[in-house]
Design a protein around this motif. Sequence first.
Motif, PDB file in Angstrom:
ATOM      1  N   UNK A 124      12.591   0.514  -5.200  1.00 30.90           N
ATOM      2  CA  UNK A 124      11.302  -0.182  -5.226  1.00 30.90           C
ATOM      3  C   UNK A 124      11.026  -0.833  -3.867  1.00 30.90           C
ATOM      4  N   UNK A 125      12.069  -1.426  -3.273  1.00 26.02           N
ATOM      5  CA  UNK A 125      11.911  -2.051  -1.963  1.00 26.02           C
ATOM      6  C   UNK A 125      11.521  -1.056  -0.898  1.00 26.02           C
ATOM      7  N   UNK A 126      12.153   0.104  -0.901  1.00 27.88           N
ATOM      8  CA  UNK A 126      11.824   1.144   0.084  1.00 27.88           C
ATOM      9  C   UNK A 126      10.392   1.626  -0.095  1.00 27.88           C
ATOM     10  N   UNK A 172       3.282  -0.468   2.396  1.00 28.14           N
ATOM     11  CA  UNK A 172       2.662  -1.486   3.249  1.00 28.14           C
ATOM     12  C   UNK A 172       2.636  -1.016   4.701  1.00 28.14           C
ATOM     13  N   UNK A 173       3.715  -0.377   5.143  1.00 30.64           N
ATOM     14  CA  UNK A 173       3.764   0.134   6.515  1.00 30.64           C
ATOM     15  C   UNK A 173       2.691   1.186   6.744  1.00 30.64           C
ATOM     16  N   UNK A 179       4.477  -3.331  16.688  1.00 29.69           N
ATOM     17  CA  UNK A 179       4.422  -4.524  15.841  1.00 29.69           C
ATOM     18  C   UNK A 179       5.276  -4.340  14.590  1.00 29.69           C
ATOM     19  N   UNK A 180       5.166  -3.164  13.969  1.00 33.62           N
ATOM     20  CA  UNK A 180       5.912  -2.905  12.737  1.00 33.62           C
ATOM     21  C   UNK A 180       7.415  -2.917  12.997  1.00 33.62           C
ATOM     22  N   UNK A 181       7.831  -2.347  14.118  1.00 37.31           N
ATOM     23  CA  UNK A 181       9.248  -2.362  14.459  1.00 37.31           C
ATOM     24  C   UNK A 181       9.737  -3.786  14.666  1.00 37.31           C
ATOM     25  N   UNK A 207       6.996  -8.367   3.573  1.00 36.14           N
ATOM     26  CA  UNK A 207       6.220  -9.605   3.558  1.00 36.14           C
ATOM     27  C   UNK A 207       5.570  -9.864   4.916  1.00 36.14           C
ATOM     28  N   UNK A 208       6.323  -9.682   5.991  1.00 30.59           N
ATOM     29  CA  UNK A 208       5.768  -9.896   7.328  1.00 30.59           C
ATOM     30  C   UNK A 208       4.636  -8.917   7.627  1.00 30.59           C
ATOM     31  N   UNK A 209       4.839  -7.651   7.281  1.00 31.42           N
ATOM     32  CA  UNK A 209       3.808  -6.644   7.530  1.00 31.42           C
ATOM     33  C   UNK A 209       2.544  -6.944   6.727  1.00 31.42           C
ATOM     34  N   UNK A 210       2.722  -7.362   5.472  1.00 25.30           N
ATOM     35  CA  UNK A 210       1.574  -7.709   4.640  1.00 25.30           C
ATOM     36  C   UNK A 210       0.848  -8.932   5.195  1.00 25.30           C
TER      37      UNK A 210
END
Length: 325
Positions: free
Chosen positions: A20-22, A28-29, A51-53, A286-289
């Motif tokens: 689920x996490x993946x 989101x990515x 930014x995503x990295x 969470x950060x990406x969202x």
Amino acid sequence: DAAAPDAATSVRTGRIALVVGIVAYLAVAAVFMTYDIQGSASFALELRGKKLLAMTLVGTGLATAAVLFHSITGNRILTPVLIGLDQLYILIQSVSVAVFGALTFVRVDERIRFAIAVAIMVTFVIALNAVFLRRATADIPLLILGGIVLGGMFASLTALVARLIDPNEFLILEDLLFASFTLINEELLVVSSVAVVVLLLIVARRRRVRDVIALGRPTAIGLGVDYDRESRRLIVLIAVLVAVPTALVGPVTFLGLLASNAAYELTKSFRHHITVPVAALSAATLLAAAQFLLEELFDFATRPSIIVGFLGGVVFIVLVLRQVE
């Protein structure tokens, strides 16, 4: 025999949580990378990819540090922030601006500023280790207490230094004290990524020892683990995992607390080969969202660290109330 089904259920739950996490991270990515691209697609994808990295790196480092910190403290509402690294980073930036001036400081090579910040923060934790854990029996609560006191001292010194800074320069300083993923040095991003990957390999290599440590000091010693030596090593490992992301983008308070507790709830496990990757995926997602919301809804009117900090504060209060009950 009753323990076998429980163990099997725990493993199955952990695997489901990992999948689920993946999926959540990839979803989101994908949205973050492709939503509302205007102009050159290649340029936009390269910028967003960087930014995503960075967000994945920061989330992974801070979440892993939080899980390891919980393992040696036995308390899931504590965070590595208590050691005082965030306040030390803020003090470093404040003193630098006060001594050299904001314009001179920001012109200094980012690689030099990064290296100095990481070196000071890691040296600080090593010194804490030497002072508070030098006895035969490692006293982790004493180390945490020392970190809290010193963190308070750093905050007071920062407030004093802030009064000595020109108001115009203070605006530049204030911008440096909030985590930002907008402009990141590519070389530092590569160096930080390599450092975090190496640290994760170290964590993975001794994951079973970490599992035993999470059972508590008496149990770990009874099972043949040198708890005190492993605790000293873990503190330094945690320090580097926090120092590198913090020096790269700035402090992101409560991110580790949020992600680690989300991992515990999802996996129902204490085993590091499950909790660490799920916590890392939770933090990065969470950060990406938060960054996506920042860019699309708030029009860069705030920072993702502020959103995460607010959510983390709420979760922290909830966790404290649970402990009280």
